[in-house]
Design a protein around this motif. Structure first.
Motif, short mmCIF file in Angstrom:
data_model
loop_
_atom_site.label_atom_id
_atom_site.label_comp_id
_atom_site.label_asym_id
_atom_site.label_seq_id
_atom_site.Cartn_x
_atom_site.Cartn_y
_atom_site.Cartn_z
N TYR A 88 0.85 -1.20 0.00
CA TYR A 88 0.00 0.00 0.00
C TYR A 88 0.89 1.26 0.00
N VAL A 100 0.70 4.32 0.86
CA VAL A 100 0.79 5.14 2.07
C VAL A 100 1.75 4.47 3.08
N LEU A 101 1.65 3.15 3.17
CA LEU A 101 2.53 2.40 4.05
C LEU A 101 3.97 2.47 3.53
N SER A 157 -1.32 8.79 -3.70
CA SER A 157 -0.36 8.21 -2.74
C SER A 157 0.89 7.72 -3.46
N HIS A 168 0.40 11.73 5.28
CA HIS A 168 -0.90 11.46 5.90
C HIS A 168 -1.90 12.60 5.79
N ASP A 193 1.34 -3.73 10.02
CA ASP A 193 0.30 -3.70 9.00
C ASP A 193 -0.30 -5.09 8.79
N SER A 214 -2.19 -6.33 12.04
CA SER A 214 -3.40 -5.59 12.41
C SER A 214 -4.57 -5.94 11.49
N MET A 234 -9.32 -4.27 11.62
CA MET A 234 -9.91 -4.43 10.30
C MET A 234 -10.23 -5.89 10.07
N SER A 255 -6.06 7.17 9.34
CA SER A 255 -5.28 6.15 8.61
C SER A 255 -6.16 4.97 8.23
N LYS A 256 -6.99 4.53 9.20
CA LYS A 256 -7.88 3.40 8.94
C LYS A 256 -8.84 3.74 7.81
N GLU A 284 -7.16 3.75 4.50
CA GLU A 284 -6.88 2.38 4.13
C GLU A 284 -8.13 1.66 3.62
N ASP A 302 -8.91 3.08 0.15
CA ASP A 302 -7.92 2.73 -0.88
C ASP A 302 -7.81 1.23 -1.12
N ARG A 303 -7.64 0.50 -0.04
CA ARG A 303 -7.31 -0.91 -0.20
C ARG A 303 -8.52 -1.79 -0.30
N LYS A 319 -10.72 11.65 -0.80
CA LYS A 319 -10.85 10.41 -1.57
C LYS A 319 -12.13 10.37 -2.39
#
Lengths: 324, 405
Positions: A22, A24-25, A149, A222, A265, A268, B1, B83-84, B87, B90-91, B116
């Motif tokens: 990802y 951003v990561l 990103s 961010h 990542d 989680s 998540m 951030s969540k 994510e 995006d993901r 977004k």
């Protein structure tokens, strides 16, 4: 030759990273790798264990965030301003802190870190307190569009690499050699005629300024910054990254940062208790491989090549983690 | 998540065209901290229930693809929440983020949604900033806001109980907003806030004694109302300490800015007897509300707070909008929701206001019953009167949202 191939592979891995993870990561890994590497100048090469680095990372992040949000300062000027601000903040704080060594230094820096945290928390009109700085835009110099990103990753990449090269250059310079001497025995270094205090201060200020640069890269990634960036847990995390990867090694902090972030990542996605897993790995690494991942690998390689006349340059030898 | 529900058939067969072959709804809320009881897992459950009911009603091809529900704990930290959310968008191709109590986190996610170009259906965060200075095209505000709470409770308590207030509020976006909104409402009703103090958030020490002692010292100056703007676990701690200090016997009345049924349940009605407050909904409001709450109780074993019910309503109306427009294109959904008038078990006389994306509807002035009047478990509240939708929410003339101008 093998060394060159290794560097080319590393560079390629860096350039291909956002296609595998990802974006951003990926940009987070850049920022934290720079933060950890910059911190290693102090921890691994000068022997200064600071527990207040969040003040400089977070201070840089707030500086870049506010400059962008309020004045529209474009990238990369905002990130460079973050470095400048962190360096200026380090001058008085580290100037005082490095008068002491060991646990006293750790406690003083922790206290400074907490002071910065409370200032940021209370100065609401500027920092937003608990709410943080929200909705930071992402303008770039010359009107380049870095709003996606992936685009931002490639914009941040050269700056982060430049920062890393600077870190590596610092510790391999004659100046870096003096730092190593200070780490091994600062009294003897002083008797040899080096102004130990000034060397320590310069090392700390450079390290903190580069940490600020990392904070700048991170905050633009961010688009917001809140109290966590200046919290002591951030200071703790960077210490863990450096120790995990191997302090006083060139690639250790980078490896440690990437490993911690990727693990966090990955873990989680199925549990919020990622800290338990990374904590366990950290304890195991410290107990079994005290020199960290990269430090251990380097030692194994060294042991294997020892029978032949050592081809490695002398600097490499000194740069390996200290074994006392 | 975590993936928590996957329903419906393979994508792309129905009349609805989905951009990514499925509808993904992401619930982000506090699942471990001070606000876990008022929403948390219960809020996630309500979204899942809405999805299941929707599929039951319209068949497995309701929106032309499976509907997935994801959830995450934001720990009450704006950076974690943002951030969540980024994510999820995006993901996971999340179509909408839902819930998000804790105003600071809600505001952070509203900015992410705007960036977004995806939907954010806020239910849990109270701050009216979401429909004012931080409003944007993709953010909608369901259920309640600080204006509604202050306008209802501040006005009524000033008229009925006391004119001089001491306000304590948690020091972040929500509390700061509550302090301002209440002060305005109290002054409009002829009262005055003599002093207001910020308390740490989240209050890790769980100790409010400094402020309670201060309230006592303000009593000789004529202060008779302590306005507590804390919520969730912070509020229950404060009320317990308020009762331990015996402030009511010393002539200090407690006014509460935001009270959920779960708070009354954990404190017991005896601790809050007679408290007047404003609510967006109660589980036993009427037959329709009660029927839904019984079904929710059957699966969750708790009576839903109004943000939990709001999650269901927001999810349902979002899915309805997808069906109406035949697409999940965010811009078309926004257009379909804007100005939409509707009623459901939660929303009465509802309208999605086009100008600021506030979902306005009837609110209620309520009072906590005396323990003797409680007829069944969770029956803690008496509705005093209904505040009509157009009075309950901020008038557009006062609104500062850029879309309203």
């Amino acid at each position: 030759m093998a060394r060159r191939i290794g560097w080319a592979a590393l560079l390629a891995a860096g350039l291909l990273l956002p296609m595998r993870v990802y974006p951003v990561l990926a940009a987070d890994i850049l920022a934290w790798a720079l933060f950890a590497t910059a911190f290693d100048i102090m921890l691994g090469y000068t022997g200064l264990l600071s527990f207040g680095q969040a003040a400089f990372f977070g201070g840089g992040a707030y500086t870049a965030g506010l400059l962008t949000q309020r004045l529209g300062v474009p990238y990369p000027l905002n990130a460079l301003a973050a470095a400048l601000a962190a360096g200026l903040l380090a001058l008085p704080l580290m100037g005082l802190a490095i008068r002491r060594r060991g646990i006293y230094l750790a406690m003083i820096t922790l206290a400074f870190g907490q002071m910065v945290f409370y200032v940021v928390n209370e100065w609401r009109s500027l920092t937003g307190g608990e709410n943080g700085v929200q909705g930071i835009p992402r303008p770039a110099l010359g009107g380049v569009d870095i709003s996606s990103s992936t685009a931002y990753y490639y914009a941040a990449f050269p700056l982060a690499v430049l920062g890393l090269l600077l870190c590596w250059r610092i510790v391999r310079s004659p100046f870096g050699r003096v730092l190593l001497a200070i780490r091994e025995n600062d009294v003897r270094t002083e008797t040899l005629g080096y102004a130990v205090h000034r060397y320590k201060l310069l090392a700390a200020v450079l390290s903190c300024a580069l940490s600020g640069l990392a904070g700048g890269i991170w905050v633009i990634n961010h688009g917001f910054v809140a109290l966590d960036a200046v919290h002591w847990t951030t200071s703790g995390l960077v210490v863990i990254m450096v120790l995990l990867g191997g302090m006083g090694t060139r690639l250790g902090p980078l490896v440690g940062a990437a490993l911690v972030l990727l693990l966090r990542d990955f873990i989680s996605t199925w549990t919020d208790a990622w800290g338990v897993v990374t904590g366990t790995i950290f304890i195991l690494v410290i107990l079994i491989f005290r020199q960290g991942i990269v430090g251990t690998i380097e030692r194994l390689l060294e042991a294997r090549t020892r029978p032949a006349p050592a081809p490695a340059p002398a600097v490499e030898e000194v740069a390996s983690p200290h074994r006392s | 998540m975590r993936t928590t529900a996957l329903l419906g058939p393979a994508a792309g067969q129905g009349a609805v065209q989905l951009m990514h072959g499925k509808v993904v709804l992401a619930v982000i809320n506090d699942q471990s901290g001070v606000y876990a009881d008022i929403g948390g897992k219960h809020g996630v459950e309500a979204v899942k229930m809405a999805v299941e009911d929707f599929v039951k009603k319209y068949g497995p091809n309701a929106v032309g693809g499976p509907i997935e529900v994801l959830s995450a704990d934001h720990q009450n930290k704006p950076d974690v929440g943002a951030s969540k959310a980024a994510e999820f968008y995006d993901r996971n191709n999340a179509n909408a983020v839902i819930d998000v109590p804790t105003s600071s986190v809600g505001i952070a996610i509203a900015h992410v949604a705007a960036q977004k170009h995806r939907l954010f259906l806020n239910v849990g965060a109270a701050t009216k900033a979401l429909t004012n200075e931080d409003c944007n095209k993709y953010t909608f505000h369901w259920a309640y806001d600080t204006y509604m709470l202050a306008h209802g409770t501040g006005t009524e308590v000033t008229k009925r109980i006391g004119k001089k207030w001491y306000v304590v509020y948690p020091n972040y976006a929500y509390g700061q907003d509550m302090n301002r909104s209440f002060s305005a409402a109290i002054e409009k009703a002829g009262g005055k806030v003599m002093l207001s103090d910020a308390t740490p958030f989240p209050n890790e020490t769980e100790d409010f004694s400094t402020f309670l002692i201060k309230a006592r010292t303000l009593r000789p100056g004529g202060v008779t109302v302590l306005g507590a703007m804390q919520a969730g676990q912070d509020l229950t701690n404060l009320v317990k300490q308020f009762n331990e200090f015996g402030l009511r016997q010393q002539g200090i009345n407690l006014a509460i800015g935001l009270l959920f049924i779960s708070d009354i349940h954990s404190l017991t009605p005896a601790a809050l007897e007679g408290t007047i407050y404003t609510t967006a909904w109660e589980w036993n409001l009427d037959k329709q509300a009660r029927e839904w709450s019984d079904r929710f109780f059957a699966r969750d074993k708790t009576r839903p707070s109004f943000t939990v019910a709001g999650n269901y309503s927001a999810t349902w109306q979002y899915l309805e909008a997808v069906r109406r427009t035949g697409t999940d294109d965010p811009d078309k959904i926004v257009a379909a929701l804007e100005g939409y008038k509707f009623n459901d078990f939660f929303v009465r006389n509802g309208e999605v206001r086009k100008q600021d994306h506030a979902v306005i509807h009837d609110a209620y002035l309520a009072q906590v019953k005396a323990p003797g009047d409680v007829k069944e478990p969770w029956d803690y509240v008496r509705i005093l009167n209904t505040i009509p939708a157009n009075e309950a929410f901020q008038p557009l003339s006062e609104n500062t949202c850029h879309m309203a101008r």
